[in-house]
Design a protein around this motif. Structure first.
Motif, PDB file in Angstrom:
ATOM      1  N   UNK A 104      13.023  89.346 -16.157  1.00 47.77           N
ATOM      2  CA  UNK A 104      13.679  88.160 -15.615  1.00 47.77           C
ATOM      3  C   UNK A 104      15.186  88.218 -15.874  1.00 47.77           C
ATOM      4  N   UNK A 105      15.902  87.403 -15.134  1.00 53.50           N
ATOM      5  CA  UNK A 105      17.341  87.264 -15.351  1.00 53.50           C
ATOM      6  C   UNK A 105      17.583  85.963 -16.101  1.00 53.50           C
ATOM      7  N   UNK A 106      18.468  85.994 -17.083  1.00 55.08           N
ATOM      8  CA  UNK A 106      18.703  84.796 -17.876  1.00 55.08           C
ATOM      9  C   UNK A 106      20.142  84.723 -18.337  1.00 55.08           C
ATOM     10  N   UNK A 107      20.679  83.494 -18.344  1.00 56.41           N
ATOM     11  CA  UNK A 107      21.977  83.201 -18.940  1.00 56.41           C
ATOM     12  C   UNK A 107      21.750  82.030 -19.893  1.00 56.41           C
ATOM     13  N   UNK A 108      21.962  82.240 -21.187  1.00 57.92           N
ATOM     14  CA  UNK A 108      21.631  81.208 -22.173  1.00 57.92           C
ATOM     15  C   UNK A 108      22.586  80.021 -22.030  1.00 57.92           C
ATOM     16  N   UNK A 109      22.043  78.809 -21.797  1.00 53.69           N
ATOM     17  CA  UNK A 109      22.896  77.628 -21.642  1.00 53.69           C
ATOM     18  C   UNK A 109      23.396  77.103 -22.988  1.00 53.69           C
ATOM     19  N   UNK A 110      24.544  76.484 -22.965  1.00 54.73           N
ATOM     20  CA  UNK A 110      25.102  75.853 -24.159  1.00 54.73           C
ATOM     21  C   UNK A 110      24.992  74.345 -23.975  1.00 54.73           C
TER      22      UNK A 110
END
Length: 240
Positions: free
Chosen positions: A85-91
């Motif tokens: 999967x593709x992921x960008x960790x949110x802040x």
């Protein structure tokens, strides 16, 4: 096992494990959203917290330590990479979780909950956006072809607020302490790693569930049926 109530799944837009579990669930059981009752779960704001207190309910979840948060960050990255999967960790900075979760309830009233869910999880987990900001959530919904105004304004709708409160009261009485949380009959399963055990118990009960007539065992993917012995009524495989 005879099932009197539909199976239930507690989810949260906050939890990466909820996001991953629902992705896996729908890969194995594409009809999941028709078969299973989805219930939103989130950290209540002061208004919702007061409503819970008035109804002699509470909130079982407790905030995690920094050490646990860092572990989850590492573990989630590992799981995402493992499944491609593709992921960008949110802040999250002082997030207001009522906004997306009550908007989801409104979307369900409008028959838009599937599109809404997909749009919001893409924004949060693939683009790392702060979905608790009105402008960010609105933009994500517009990109998905939805009219954001009635959805983001759901937090100001007393009826939607009450329905959201009902969901959290139900979670309190169901002893929900973490997400994702699955229920079928008397069986309970907590966490992403319990999804297979949940399906082992769920699939043999499908003919007994009050689901739409169009949903039958013929609709269940063959690999899933084979894994649980054709979804017959013998003892379910795996532990419960």
């Amino acid at each position: 096992m005879r099932v009197k109530k539909p199976p239930r799944l507690y989810f949260s837009f906050r939890s990466p494990f909820s996001w991953l579990a629902l992705r896996r669930l729908e890969e194995r059981l594409p009809q999941a959203r028709e078969i299973i009752e989805f219930v939103p779960y989130w950290d209540p704001d002061p208004i919702t917290a007061a409503g819970l207190e008035e109804r002699d309910a509470g909130f079982h979840y407790t905030q995690m330590s920094k050490a646990k948060h860092l572990y989850i960050l590492q573990d989630t990255k590992r799981l995402v990479a493992e499944h491609g999967h593709r992921m960008a960790w949110p802040i999250d900075v002082d997030p207001w979780w009522e906004l997306p979760h009550l908007a989801w309830i409104k979307a369900r009233h409008l028959g838009q909950d599937r599109v809404f869910y997909d749009a919001v999880t893409r924004a949060r987990w693939e683009r790392g956006e702060d979905i608790c900001e009105v402008d960010v959530l609105s933009a994500a919904l517009e990109q998905a072809g939805l009219d954001p105004e009635p959805l983001v304004s759901a937090v100001d709708d007393p009826a939607i607020r009450e329905e959201g409160l009902d969901a959290l009261v139900q979670a309190w009485h169901d002893d929900i302490f973490g997400i994702p949380y699955f229920k079928v009959g008397r069986h309970r399963f907590w966490g992403l790693d319990r999804l297979d055990a949940y399906l082992d118990v769920l699939l043999p009960t499908l003919q007994e569930l009050p689901v739409p007539a169009a949903t039958t065992l013929d609709d269940v993917p063959v690999p899933v049926l084979e894994r649980v012995g054709g979804a017959d009524h013998d003892t379910a495989g795996g532990c419960g």
